[in-house]
Every structure is written in C-alpha cells, then in structure tokens.
Write a protein that holds these residues in place. Structure first.
Motif, PDB file in Angstrom:
ATOM      1  N   TYR A 167       4.292   5.519  -5.570  1.00  0.00           N
ATOM      2  CA  TYR A 167       4.319   5.472  -7.034  1.00  0.00           C
ATOM      3  C   TYR A 167       3.287   6.443  -7.608  1.00  0.00           C
ATOM      4  O   TYR A 167       3.572   7.198  -8.539  1.00  0.00           O
ATOM      5  CB  TYR A 167       4.042   4.041  -7.518  1.00  0.00           C
ATOM      6  N   THR A 168       2.086   6.438  -7.034  1.00  0.00           N
ATOM      7  CA  THR A 168       1.009   7.308  -7.517  1.00  0.00           C
ATOM      8  C   THR A 168       1.335   8.781  -7.289  1.00  0.00           C
ATOM      9  O   THR A 168       1.100   9.619  -8.164  1.00  0.00           O
ATOM     10  CB  THR A 168      -0.316   6.934  -6.827  1.00  0.00           C
ATOM     11  N   CYS A 211       0.700  -5.248  -9.002  1.00  0.00           N
ATOM     12  CA  CYS A 211       1.841  -5.410  -8.108  1.00  0.00           C
ATOM     13  C   CYS A 211       2.288  -6.861  -8.070  1.00  0.00           C
ATOM     14  O   CYS A 211       1.464  -7.775  -8.095  1.00  0.00           O
ATOM     15  CB  CYS A 211       1.448  -4.950  -6.706  1.00  0.00           C
ATOM     16  N   LEU A 240      -3.063   0.180 -10.734  1.00  0.00           N
ATOM     17  CA  LEU A 240      -1.739  -0.426 -10.736  1.00  0.00           C
ATOM     18  C   LEU A 240      -1.850  -1.934 -10.560  1.00  0.00           C
ATOM     19  O   LEU A 240      -2.853  -2.429 -10.040  1.00  0.00           O
ATOM     20  CB  LEU A 240      -0.904   0.135  -9.576  1.00  0.00           C
ATOM     21  N   ASP A 260       0.834  -1.205   0.000  1.00  0.00           N
ATOM     22  CA  ASP A 260       0.000   0.000   0.000  1.00  0.00           C
ATOM     23  C   ASP A 260       0.866   1.251   0.000  1.00  0.00           C
ATOM     24  O   ASP A 260       0.597   2.212  -0.728  1.00  0.00           O
ATOM     25  CB  ASP A 260      -0.937  -0.027   1.208  1.00  0.00           C
ATOM     26  N   ILE A 312       5.758  -2.558  -9.220  1.00  0.00           N
ATOM     27  CA  ILE A 312       4.499  -1.873  -9.531  1.00  0.00           C
ATOM     28  C   ILE A 312       4.518  -1.508 -11.012  1.00  0.00           C
ATOM     29  O   ILE A 312       5.544  -1.080 -11.536  1.00  0.00           O
ATOM     30  CB  ILE A 312       4.363  -0.562  -8.714  1.00  0.00           C
ATOM     31  N   ILE A 351      -4.865  -2.411  -8.175  1.00  0.00           N
ATOM     32  CA  ILE A 351      -4.885  -1.522  -7.014  1.00  0.00           C
ATOM     33  C   ILE A 351      -5.306  -0.164  -7.562  1.00  0.00           C
ATOM     34  O   ILE A 351      -4.607   0.411  -8.403  1.00  0.00           O
ATOM     35  CB  ILE A 351      -3.508  -1.402  -6.341  1.00  0.00           C
ATOM     36  N   THR A 397      -5.923   5.029  -1.334  1.00  0.00           N
ATOM     37  CA  THR A 397      -6.189   3.707  -1.892  1.00  0.00           C
ATOM     38  C   THR A 397      -7.688   3.491  -1.862  1.00  0.00           C
ATOM     39  O   THR A 397      -8.318   3.605  -0.810  1.00  0.00           O
ATOM     40  CB  THR A 397      -5.507   2.620  -1.045  1.00  0.00           C
ATOM     41  N   GLU A 447       3.976   1.485  -1.123  1.00  0.00           N
ATOM     42  CA  GLU A 447       4.651   1.574  -2.422  1.00  0.00           C
ATOM     43  C   GLU A 447       3.699   2.085  -3.501  1.00  0.00           C
ATOM     44  O   GLU A 447       4.075   2.913  -4.326  1.00  0.00           O
ATOM     45  CB  GLU A 447       5.218   0.201  -2.815  1.00  0.00           C
ATOM     46  N   ALA A 448       2.453   1.601  -3.483  1.00  0.00           N
ATOM     47  CA  ALA A 448       1.456   2.066  -4.452  1.00  0.00           C
ATOM     48  C   ALA A 448       1.187   3.558  -4.272  1.00  0.00           C
ATOM     49  O   ALA A 448       1.067   4.303  -5.255  1.00  0.00           O
ATOM     50  CB  ALA A 448       0.165   1.268  -4.306  1.00  0.00           C
TER      51      ALA A 448
END
Length: 127
Positions: A36-37, A84, A82, A30, A70, A101, A48, A32-33
């Motif tokens: 990245y976003t 993963c 995304l 979560d 990702i 995600i 999220t 990392e997502a």
C-alpha cells in the motif's frame, strides 16, 4: 476502510490449536502495508518502523477466507501512518485490528527521505 487483499487459510498457516498462526497473519499485514505504501508514495524502498498494539479479537480456521483492510491515518514528512483491520470475508467478524503502522519512505542512500505526499491518491487518478 478498503479491503484490498484476500487470503485463504491453508494447513501451513495454522498453529498447534488448528487456528490461524498470529505470526503468519502479521506477515501478511506487514506485506500489505508495504505494498500500500509503495503505491501511495511511488517508491519501492519503504520500511516498517512501528506497529502499535495488536488486538486479536477472533480466530480463523482452515478454509476461512480473510480480508486485509488498510487506510491512511496521516502523512508525515518521510512516513505514512496506516491502520489495519483483518476480517473474515464471509462472516465479516473482525479478527485483528492495528491502530497505527508507521511506514517510512527511504532514499537510495538507505536513509529516510521526504515524500511530499499529503493525501491518498488512487492509481486511476494518476493515469
């Protein structure tokens, strides 16, 4: 898929079976997502919204190093979807996959806000 982050499995990351606790791994995914976003959408206000089926394929143990990968599935109006994969860095064995995600771009008012992005951008290309 690009693998951006590595994590070293320490004693505090283990469950009662002495393997990596799934909740800890989901926390890392979560984060990392979100990171990245934030970089892709150039906005630190993201949330999220959704994670699809989580497929645990293998376990990890203390001392293992895992990599979190990702990639973008699609850009929505105010969201980015995304996928993963987490794998053991040394053996390349897949530990977990998540197909979708959904991360949502937020405005100052706390509501979803269109981001205008349509493709992956790399920071080096923005400079």
């Amino acid at each position: 898929m690009r693998f951006h982050t590595r994590k070293w499995i320490k004693p505090e990351d283990l469950n009662a079976n002495s393997t990596l606790f799934g909740g800890r791994l989901l926390e890392w995914i979560d984060e990392e997502a979100a990171l990245y976003t934030i970089v892709q959408l150039e906005n630190h206000k993201v949330v999220t919204k959704y994670m699809s089926e989580i497929d645990f394929r293998a376990s990890a143990k203390q001392g293992d190093i895992v990599e979190i990968g990702i990639e973008v599935v699609k850009f929505g109006k105010a969201s980015i979807t995304l996928s993963c994969e987490v794998r053991n860095m040394m053996t390349r064995e897949t530990i977990i996959t998540i197909s979708n995600i959904v991360m949502v771009n937020m405005g100052e008012d706390g509501k979803a806000k269109a981001h205008g992005k349509t493709e992956v951008e790399y920071v080096k290309d923005r400079l």
